[in-house]
Design a protein around this motif. Structure first.
Motif, PDB file in Angstrom:
ATOM      1  N   THR A 254      -1.968 -60.148  43.192  1.00  0.00           N
ATOM      2  CA  THR A 254      -2.122 -60.351  41.749  1.00  0.00           C
ATOM      3  C   THR A 254      -2.303 -59.017  41.035  1.00  0.00           C
ATOM      4  N   ILE A 255      -3.196 -58.203  41.597  1.00  0.00           N
ATOM      5  CA  ILE A 255      -3.497 -56.921  40.939  1.00  0.00           C
ATOM      6  C   ILE A 255      -2.274 -56.019  40.941  1.00  0.00           C
ATOM      7  N   LEU A 256      -1.690 -55.829  42.146  1.00  0.00           N
ATOM      8  CA  LEU A 256      -0.617 -54.846  42.276  1.00  0.00           C
ATOM      9  C   LEU A 256       0.635 -55.248  41.505  1.00  0.00           C
ATOM     10  N   SER A 257       0.815 -56.568  41.273  1.00  0.00           N
ATOM     11  CA  SER A 257       2.025 -56.989  40.559  1.00  0.00           C
ATOM     12  C   SER A 257       1.811 -57.063  39.049  1.00  0.00           C
ATOM     13  N   SER A 258       0.542 -56.964  38.611  1.00  0.00           N
ATOM     14  CA  SER A 258       0.302 -57.102  37.174  1.00  0.00           C
ATOM     15  C   SER A 258       0.696 -55.817  36.449  1.00  0.00           C
ATOM     16  N   SER A 259       1.161 -56.003  35.202  1.00  0.00           N
ATOM     17  CA  SER A 259       1.558 -54.824  34.436  1.00  0.00           C
ATOM     18  C   SER A 259       0.325 -54.034  34.001  1.00  0.00           C
ATOM     19  N   SER A 260      -0.802 -54.732  33.811  1.00  0.00           N
ATOM     20  CA  SER A 260      -2.000 -54.023  33.360  1.00  0.00           C
ATOM     21  C   SER A 260      -2.489 -53.052  34.430  1.00  0.00           C
ATOM     22  N   PHE A 261      -2.240 -53.396  35.713  1.00  0.00           N
ATOM     23  CA  PHE A 261      -2.685 -52.496  36.772  1.00  0.00           C
ATOM     24  C   PHE A 261      -2.008 -51.134  36.626  1.00  0.00           C
ATOM     25  N   ARG A 262      -0.702 -51.171  36.370  1.00  0.00           N
ATOM     26  CA  ARG A 262       0.018 -49.910  36.220  1.00  0.00           C
ATOM     27  C   ARG A 262      -0.485 -49.127  35.003  1.00  0.00           C
ATOM     28  N   GLU A 263      -0.727 -49.856  33.919  1.00  0.00           N
ATOM     29  CA  GLU A 263      -1.229 -49.184  32.712  1.00  0.00           C
ATOM     30  C   GLU A 263      -2.600 -48.554  32.961  1.00  0.00           C
ATOM     31  N   VAL A 264      -3.482 -49.369  33.563  1.00  0.00           N
ATOM     32  CA  VAL A 264      -4.844 -48.882  33.778  1.00  0.00           C
ATOM     33  C   VAL A 264      -4.840 -47.705  34.749  1.00  0.00           C
TER      34      VAL A 264
ATOM     35  N   ALA B 260      -6.574 -52.632  22.648  1.00  0.00           N
ATOM     36  CA  ALA B 260      -5.491 -53.223  23.444  1.00  0.00           C
ATOM     37  C   ALA B 260      -5.360 -52.555  24.801  1.00  0.00           C
ATOM     38  N   GLY B 261      -6.519 -52.215  25.428  1.00  0.00           N
ATOM     39  CA  GLY B 261      -6.499 -51.638  26.772  1.00  0.00           C
ATOM     40  C   GLY B 261      -6.037 -50.199  26.820  1.00  0.00           C
ATOM     41  N   ALA B 262      -5.909 -49.553  25.676  1.00  0.00           N
ATOM     42  CA  ALA B 262      -5.379 -48.188  25.657  1.00  0.00           C
ATOM     43  C   ALA B 262      -6.343 -47.192  26.285  1.00  0.00           C
TER      44      ALA B 262
ATOM     45  N   MET C 122      -2.398 -45.611  35.215  1.00  0.00           N
ATOM     46  CA  MET C 122      -1.871 -44.455  34.488  1.00  0.00           C
ATOM     47  C   MET C 122      -2.968 -43.846  33.610  1.00  0.00           C
ATOM     48  N   ASN C 123      -3.689 -44.737  32.894  1.00  0.00           N
ATOM     49  CA  ASN C 123      -4.805 -44.252  32.068  1.00  0.00           C
ATOM     50  C   ASN C 123      -5.824 -43.491  32.915  1.00  0.00           C
ATOM     51  N   THR C 124      -6.147 -44.061  34.080  1.00  0.00           N
ATOM     52  CA  THR C 124      -7.157 -43.440  34.950  1.00  0.00           C
ATOM     53  C   THR C 124      -6.689 -42.072  35.420  1.00  0.00           C
ATOM     54  N   LEU C 125      -5.387 -41.989  35.785  1.00  0.00           N
ATOM     55  CA  LEU C 125      -4.864 -40.707  36.251  1.00  0.00           C
ATOM     56  C   LEU C 125      -4.894 -39.672  35.130  1.00  0.00           C
ATOM     57  N   ILE C 126      -4.455 -40.100  33.927  1.00  0.00           N
ATOM     58  CA  ILE C 126      -4.473 -39.167  32.790  1.00  0.00           C
ATOM     59  C   ILE C 126      -5.909 -38.717  32.517  1.00  0.00           C
ATOM     60  N   TRP C 127      -6.788 -39.722  32.481  1.00  0.00           N
ATOM     61  CA  TRP C 127      -8.215 -39.461  32.245  1.00  0.00           C
ATOM     62  C   TRP C 127      -8.761 -38.465  33.266  1.00  0.00           C
ATOM     63  N   THR C 128      -8.491 -38.723  34.549  1.00  0.00           N
ATOM     64  CA  THR C 128      -9.068 -37.905  35.610  1.00  0.00           C
ATOM     65  C   THR C 128      -8.467 -36.501  35.619  1.00  0.00           C
ATOM     66  N   VAL C 129      -7.144 -36.435  35.560  1.00  0.00           N
ATOM     67  CA  VAL C 129      -6.485 -35.135  35.682  1.00  0.00           C
ATOM     68  C   VAL C 129      -6.857 -34.230  34.507  1.00  0.00           C
ATOM     69  N   PHE C 130      -6.770 -34.754  33.286  1.00  0.00           N
ATOM     70  CA  PHE C 130      -7.026 -33.887  32.137  1.00  0.00           C
ATOM     71  C   PHE C 130      -8.516 -33.564  31.989  1.00  0.00           C
ATOM     72  N   SER C 131      -9.371 -34.567  32.264  1.00  0.00           N
ATOM     73  CA  SER C 131     -10.818 -34.295  32.201  1.00  0.00           C
ATOM     74  C   SER C 131     -11.179 -33.198  33.187  1.00  0.00           C
ATOM     75  N   THR C 132     -10.683 -33.348  34.431  1.00  0.00           N
ATOM     76  CA  THR C 132     -11.015 -32.388  35.480  1.00  0.00           C
ATOM     77  C   THR C 132     -10.480 -31.006  35.130  1.00  0.00           C
ATOM     78  N   LEU C 133      -9.212 -30.969  34.709  1.00  0.00           N
ATOM     79  CA  LEU C 133      -8.566 -29.696  34.413  1.00  0.00           C
ATOM     80  C   LEU C 133      -9.325 -28.939  33.324  1.00  0.00           C
ATOM     81  N   PHE C 134      -9.577 -29.619  32.205  1.00  0.00           N
ATOM     82  CA  PHE C 134     -10.195 -28.909  31.086  1.00  0.00           C
ATOM     83  C   PHE C 134     -11.674 -28.621  31.355  1.00  0.00           C
TER      84      PHE C 134
END
Lengths: 364, 320
Positions: free
Chosen positions: B82-92, B266-268, B94-106
């Motif tokens: 259920t999780i891996l096939s849901s579209s929200s999983f991919r969005e979340v 909206a989950g952004a 992606m958000n987590t990766l952006i959050w982690t990478v940019f937070s860590t970098l800066f």
């Protein structure tokens, strides 16, 4: 290579003067040792020559250039540090190449210079290694190589041998001396070990409390120390110093001890002693000029043996005379014991007299 | 050098000895030591091992929303599917990766700059250092509320300043805009944790030998070259550790997005942990939330593996 001239150099931190009006000239190709106890200002003086810390006053010339306001990199000097200061993440080759890379030399030339410096120092087989894979002696060579590779105007060395073990230090000492002779390099060498200074240097600058005490050849510093500090710093063991008072016993000028004995002075020494600013005079004598007797002889004074230290070919005895510890070297065959009462004979030709008040040597 | 040799022999000696006695004998020889760590082990079993086990177990079940766990139904890997096939999983994700990478970098870069600035001596250094540590010691919830007000579209200081300086015509809606919400939260997160990187790197800077910098100065290196050739290589190990710790903490972030946006709009600004919290306590789907946690757990353990490896490599290079 070039000469290095210091004129009235001052470095102070507020009221604390680390270097106080120091002037001396290191001639082109000369090896000068800056010696003195910890905190005497010798390393600060070296750093001032290098330009690593700003001067508070005075002038420094390297060659024909006034370098007061020049950055270290523009002074064209090379430095060897106490703990080698090799770049740990670089190979030996890159450590040697670094000063040349910073000066943007062409690669082929860098390669040639590094190889030739490595050859001189016999470290060619180490070029691909990292510093931590080298022994202390090898690291020392690499540090020397990094200084050598650039053909600078002067070498500045900050206690380069003090991290080596005793045996290696003696070996590197002769190698450094040889290196200086072969290259006719101008070297300013900081050490707290007066033996290093005496054995290697053309001239030594003895420093204490930020002041330059004496600047002369090691032989002259040894033979004619300018004050009690220099006398007690140079020589191993150092010159023994006995604080006494000058007096006259009617016919002769004598040195009087609070223990009651008197040491008659020769006419020349008497004139020196009488030139002192007060009655206080310090009698100085080197261990090898003193003789030990079991009974009183003319010109001898009583003392009590403190320790006896056999070193093999010479035995050193420490004797209490008038409250001061006096070193005497003896034949190993002389049998004395601690706490034994002995008599020490002074050689009037070879004693030193210092003003007890100003500590300066008394001369005619 | 001699210290390293000393350590080498110290490590070697017990290894040689242990070859001669069996493992049971060795445990017996250290029976008192085991006794001493037993209480700690028991506590860890209760508060760490059991929850981990129970989460993994739950992740294979469909759970009723009323917390009556006896009614749970085994569904195998359905929750994962259920999780891996849901579209929200991919969005979340992606958000987590952006959050982690940019937070860590800066956070790392700003922390490095601050550490370098504070490493020089100047008047007021102590005060500035204390000031820069404030974000790290301030409560995350309190900070999040303050930042929420700073960003506020009607009363926010940031928007007001932007208007005053003529950067925008009207205040920007930082937190209610799909495109600005995540960057805005990352700014808060960087502000909150750059001090941590700063502390770590300041400690690292203390280990750079003064003589090496002087040697480089005499060798003709300018300030940037000294940093690149001497300082930075010395900071390598501590930088790796800092970055990994920051990444782990950022993957686990919850407070700032939860307090400031709750994952919206909206989950952004939804990231893994806020999403898991929503699934478990918002939608009462504990099984799915458990499966989500297990996925996250695997990612974190992988990171942890590299973290420990980086740490031990640092030790080896120091000892060698």
């Amino acid at each position: 290579m070039a000469e290095v001239v210091l004129k009235d150099v001052v470095k102070n931190y507020g009221a604390m003067f680390a270097v106080n009006n120091v002037s001396f000239t290191v001639a082109d190709g000369e090896f000068v040792a800056l010696v003195g106890p910890s905190g005497c200002g010798k390393t600060t003086t070296l750093n001032l020559i290098a330009g690593l810390i700003p001067m508070s006053g005075g002038d420094i010339h390297i060659g024909d250039r006034l370098v007061n306001d020049l950055d270290p990199k523009d002074r064209d000097i090379a430095m060897v540090f106490q703990n080698y200061a090799l770049y740990p993440n670089k190979t030996v080759f890159n450590n040697l190449a670094f000063p040349l890379q910073m000066r943007k030399l062409p690669r082929a030339e860098i390669d040639k210079k590094v190889q030739s410096a490595a050859k001189v120092l016999d470290i060619t087989h180490l070029l691909e290694r990292k510093p931590r894979e080298l022994s202390g002696g090898q690291q020392q060579r690499v540090a020397l190589g990094r200084a050598l590779v650039r053909d600078p105007r002067a070498f500045l060395m900050d206690e380069p041998l003090s991290n080596l073990d005793a045996k290696l230090r003696v070996q590197m000492r002769s190698e450094l001396k040889r290196f200086h002779q072969d290259l006719h390099a101008t070297v300013v060498y900081v050490t707290h070990d007066q033996l290093e200074a005496v054995t290697m240097a053309d001239k030594m600058a003895v420093m204490n409390g930020g002041f330059l005490q004496q600047y002369d050849t090691p032989a002259n510093v040894f033979a004619n120390p300018i004050n009690t500090f220099v006398a007690s710093f140079v020589g191993s063991p150092a010159m023994s110093l006995i604080p006494l008072e000058v007096a006259s016993n009617g016919t002769q000028t004598v040195l009087q001890s609070s223990e009651g004995w008197e040491l008659p002075l020769s006419p020349i020494n008497a004139r020196k002693a009488l030139a002192a600013s007060t009655k206080k005079v310090v009698l100085g004598a080197r261990h090898s000029t003193l003789k030990l007797a079991k009974s009183a002889v003319p010109g001898s004074v009583p003392g009590k043996v403190y320790t006896v230290e056999p070193t093999g070919d010479i035995t050193f005895a420490q004797v209490f005379i008038s409250g001061a510890v006096v070193n005497i070297s003896l034949e190993p065959s002389v049998a004395i014991r601690p706490d034994e009462m002995v008599f020490v004979e002074f050689d009037q030709e070879r004693i030193h007299l210092f003003d007890g008040e100003t500590t300066m040597a008394l001369t005619l | 050098m001699s210290i390293a040799t000393g350590q080498g022999t110290a490590v070697l000696a017990p290894t040689l000895k242990s070859k001669r006695v069996g493992p049971l004998q060795r445990i017996y020889n250290h029976r008192a030591d085991y006794l001493y760590v037993l209480p700690a082990l028991l506590v860890m079993l209760i508060v760490i091992a059991y929850p981990v086990y129970y989460t993994i177990e739950l992740s294979f079940f469909k759970t009723p929303p009323n917390l009556q766990m006896k009614d749970k139904v085994f569904v195998g890997l359905d929750n994962y599917a259920t999780i891996l096939s849901s579209s929200s999983f991919r969005e979340v994700t992606m958000n987590t990766l952006i959050w982690t990478v940019f937070s860590t970098l800066f956070a790392f870069l700003i922390g490095l700059a601050a550490a370098l600035a504070l490493h020089r001596e100047f008047i007021g250094r102590g005060v500035l250092r204390a000031l820069l540590l404030i974000p790290y010691v301030v409560s995350a919830v309190a900070a999040s509320y303050v930042w929420k007000w700073l960003y506020h579209s009607d009363f926010g200081v940031i928007g007001a300043l932007a208007v005053q300086f003529g950067l925008t015509d009207k205040p920007i809606n930082f937190l209610d805009n799909l495109h600005t919400v995540l960057p805005s939260l990352i700014v808060v997160n960087v502000w909150k944790e750059f001090s941590f990187a700063m502390i770590m790197l300041m400690a690292g800077l203390q280990t750079v030998p003064e003589q090496l910098l002087r040697a480089a100065q005499v060798d003709g290196a300018n300030a940037w070259q000294r940093f690149w050739h001497v300082t930075f290589p010395h900071l390598k190990s501590v930088s790796m550790v800092t970055v990994l710790l920051l990444m782990v903490s950022n993957f686990n972030s919850f407070i700032i997005p939860w307090v400031m946006t709750g994952g919206g709009p909206a989950g952004a600004s939804d990231i893994w942990i806020t999403q898991i919290y929503n699934i478990a306590f918002g939608r009462q789907r504990y099984g799915v939330a458990a499966a989500y946690s297990v996925i996250l757990f695997i990612v974190m353990m992988t990171l942890g593996y590299f973290y420990v490896k980086a740490l031990t490599r640092g030790d080896e290079s120091r000892a060698g």
